[in-house]
Design an enzyme around this catalytic site. Structure first.
Site, short mmCIF file in Angstrom:
data_model
loop_
_atom_site.label_atom_id
_atom_site.label_comp_id
_atom_site.label_asym_id
_atom_site.label_seq_id
_atom_site.Cartn_x
_atom_site.Cartn_y
_atom_site.Cartn_z
N TYR A 98 34.30 42.05 -0.11
CA TYR A 98 34.57 42.04 -1.67
C TYR A 98 34.74 42.99 -2.20
CZ TYR A 98 33.29 36.84 -0.86
OH TYR A 98 33.28 35.43 -0.55
N GLU A 140 27.78 32.31 1.77
CA GLU A 140 28.34 32.36 2.90
C GLU A 140 27.09 33.21 3.88
OE1 GLU A 140 31.42 35.12 2.10
OE2 GLU A 140 32.43 33.48 0.68
#
Length: 396
Positions: A98, A140
């Site tokens: 990310y 996640e």
């Protein structure tokens, strides 16, 4: 929740950012893949990148998330986040990635919008990004923990059936002999194959057998690209993978599942084309559990010969206490079924029905609109998109 100052800035700049988000995402992917070519080779779907559909999906999700933050500040779009997180987890996305996305995405924003990106604007959209990224990372991480980690395993192909001219069904068992992890009807697995150029491409396939079996079973439709290239992985699996071969496969993921369904609950399972796969698994689960409520089984296809898993579709429905089957075919429907596209006008939908949809986006949009017109609550209509989720990207 966005800070008050950032919310005002995002609301004011959303039209500008939204209008340029397509160009932003195009430049973002180009820059990221130039810096990290292994991501395109081994993680991202090269077919979707070439077609531009992944860019559209990313643009749609960012715009939808930002709009939700400013329009409904007290809520979080959990359904959208869950769908994205399951797909990311099936690919093995990590929290560190990310930060990489942030670096290249915000460089693209600055490049496209130029002087419009003041420090205040940059800070506000940075807050949007990290709210979304941190929410996805948390989901996640929980998914990985539930499955014992971010694991890939080798599976041996123990059966292959040619369902139609373009659909092959593969049956696999764990190559290491350890038990197969549980899954829920409607979920999918990621399958990774090594192609001729050394790329290790990944695709997702819905499991099409009811839970509880030690064997994994999924069906692959060969993708004919037409003007675009043919599907790399689907054609590889059709041409090269046989009984005795091994495939790398992820744990099961996906949130299109039968959750908290009462034994007497009215359900509708609607599919088109290869979207039949999760619906057959759901029907199998309902049959195994002795579901007593009414179940509407709806499917559309080009012809009976192209209807993959048709025998299972009909057999599982036949085991239910109160199921009605409605198949539409563009050609060859005969007297038993209907000709044309799926049209629920003459189909009675019980009050309180919960609906599950899978198939091409135009099909799901049409069915959803018909169901809402029949009184089905939008919150009770659930869907699965094969490939990039363009539903949000095409809203409005």
């Amino acid at each position: 929740m966005l800070s008050e100052q950032s919310a005002a800035t995002v609301r004011a700049t959303l039209p500008v950012v939204g209008g340029a988000i397509g160009e932003i995402t195009e430049r973002f992917y180009a820059a990221m893949f130039a810096a990290r070519p292994e991501l395109l080779r081994d993680l991202f779907n090269r077919g979707n990148q070439a077609a531009g559909t992944q860019r559209q999906a990313l643009a749609g999700s960012i715009a939808a998330f930002a709009t939700h933050l400013v329009d409904r500040p007290g809520q979080r779009p959990d359904a959208m986040l869950s769908r994205i997180a399951h797909k990311h987890a099936s690919l093995g996305v990590t929290a560190e990635q990310y930060a990489l996305v942030h670096e290249h995405l915000f460089a693209a924003i600055a490049e496209v919008l130029g002087e419009a990106v003041t420090p205040e604007v940059a800070a506000a959209w940075d807050e949007v990004y990290w709210l979304m990224a941190n929410a996805l990372t948390a989901i996640e991480q929980r998914l990985y923990e539930e499955r014992g980690g971010n694991q890939w395993r080798e599976w041996e192909v123990v059966g292959r059936v040619e369902e139609t001219a373009d659909v092959a069904m593969f049956r696999l068992r764990p190559a290491d002999g350890r038990p197969a992890p549980d899954f829920r009807a409607g979920q999918y697995v990621s399958v990774q194959v090594e192609l001729a150029d050394g790329a290790r491409q990944i695709r997702q396939y819905s499991l099409c057998a009811a839970p509880g079996s030690p064997i994994r079973q999924f069906s692959v439709k060969r993708v004919h690209g037409g003007a675009a290239p043919d599907g790399e992985v689907s054609n590889h699996l059709h041409a090269r993978v046989c009984v005795g071969d091994r495939l790398r496969m992820s744990a099961p993921y996906g949130d299109l599942v039968l959750t908290d369904v009462r034994a007497d609950a009215p359900l509708l399972l609607a599919s088109a084309g290869i979207g039949v796969t999760p619906m057959v698994a759901m029907l199998g689960q309902l049959a195994d559990h002795g579901h007593e409520g009414p179940v509407l089984v709806v499917h559309g296809d080009r012809s009976p010969a192209e209807h993959a898993l048709r025998a299972d579709h009909e057999a599982y429905a036949g085991k239910l206490a109160d199921a009605s089957v409605h198949f539409w075919y563009e050609t060859g429907a005969g007297a038993a079924h209907r000709t044309g596209l799926v049209d629920l006008t003459g189909v009675a939908v019980p009050r309180g029905t919960r609906a599950y949809l899978c198939g091409p986006l135009p099909f799901m949009r049409a069915v959803r609109a018909q169901l809402i017109g029949k009184g089905v609550a939008p919150a009770d209509i659930h869907y699965e998109v094969f490939g990039p989720d363009l539903w949000l990207a095409q809203e409005g």
